[in-house]
Design a protein around this motif. Structure first.
Motif, short mmCIF file in Angstrom:
data_model
loop_
_atom_site.label_atom_id
_atom_site.label_comp_id
_atom_site.label_asym_id
_atom_site.label_seq_id
_atom_site.Cartn_x
_atom_site.Cartn_y
_atom_site.Cartn_z
N MET A 93 36.90 -29.26 57.86
CA MET A 93 36.51 -30.61 58.44
C MET A 93 37.43 -31.73 57.62
SD MET A 93 32.76 -30.26 59.63
CE MET A 93 31.85 -30.10 58.10
N LYS A 94 37.49 -31.50 56.24
CA LYS A 94 38.20 -32.64 55.65
C LYS A 94 39.61 -32.77 55.77
CE LYS A 94 35.41 -32.43 51.39
NZ LYS A 94 35.36 -32.14 49.88
N GLU A 95 40.34 -31.61 55.96
CA GLU A 95 41.76 -31.67 56.65
C GLU A 95 41.94 -32.37 57.66
OE1 GLU A 95 43.47 -27.84 56.05
OE2 GLU A 95 42.71 -27.65 53.83
N THR A 117 32.41 -19.69 56.14
CA THR A 117 31.48 -20.17 55.19
C THR A 117 31.23 -21.45 55.27
OG1 THR A 117 33.23 -20.26 53.37
CG2 THR A 117 31.91 -18.24 53.79
N ASP A 118 30.37 -22.06 54.61
CA ASP A 118 29.95 -23.27 54.70
C ASP A 118 31.11 -24.21 53.87
OD1 ASP A 118 27.58 -23.26 56.00
OD2 ASP A 118 26.27 -23.61 54.22
N GLU A 119 31.53 -23.62 52.83
CA GLU A 119 32.85 -23.73 52.00
C GLU A 119 34.10 -24.34 52.92
OE1 GLU A 119 33.83 -21.70 48.94
OE2 GLU A 119 35.01 -23.22 47.69
N LEU A 133 34.04 -24.43 56.25
CA LEU A 133 33.96 -25.62 57.23
C LEU A 133 34.21 -27.00 56.50
CD1 LEU A 133 31.06 -23.94 59.31
CD2 LEU A 133 33.30 -24.23 59.93
N GLU A 134 33.52 -26.88 55.41
CA GLU A 134 33.69 -28.42 54.74
C GLU A 134 35.18 -28.81 54.58
OE1 GLU A 134 32.31 -30.62 50.78
OE2 GLU A 134 31.68 -28.38 51.12
N GLN A 135 35.93 -27.79 54.02
CA GLN A 135 37.51 -27.71 53.94
C GLN A 135 38.18 -28.08 55.10
OE1 GLN A 135 38.61 -28.23 50.92
NE2 GLN A 135 40.63 -28.61 51.74
#
Length: 71
Positions: free
Chosen positions: A26-28, A18-20, A22-24
């Motif tokens: 990428m942040k990590e 999910t986009d969520e 992927l965002e998490q």
């Protein structure tokens, strides 16, 4: 999304993240890269300072020998 959910996800062609997610992810990854780069820079500059001190000491000995006529 829970941490358990995120940690259980594995990239695969059958299941898109999910986009969520992927965002998490990428942040990590970005945080790990920052930490790794900071450590590498610290090691680099520590070595540079050590090498500079060694060169200064070597040249101090050379200069002293020239000033006192020793060769």
């Amino acid at each position: 999304m829970s941490e358990k959910e995120l940690n259980s996800y594995r990239f695969s062609p059958e299941r898109e993240p999910t986009d969520e997610m992927l965002e998490q992810i990428m942040k990590e990854v970005a945080e790990e890269a920052r930490t790794s780069n900071r450590r590498a820079a610290e090691v680099y500059w520590a070595r540079m300072r050590k090498n500079a001190r060694a060169k200064q000491a070597k040249w101090a000995v050379e200069i002293e020998s020239v000033l006192h006529g020793e060769q």
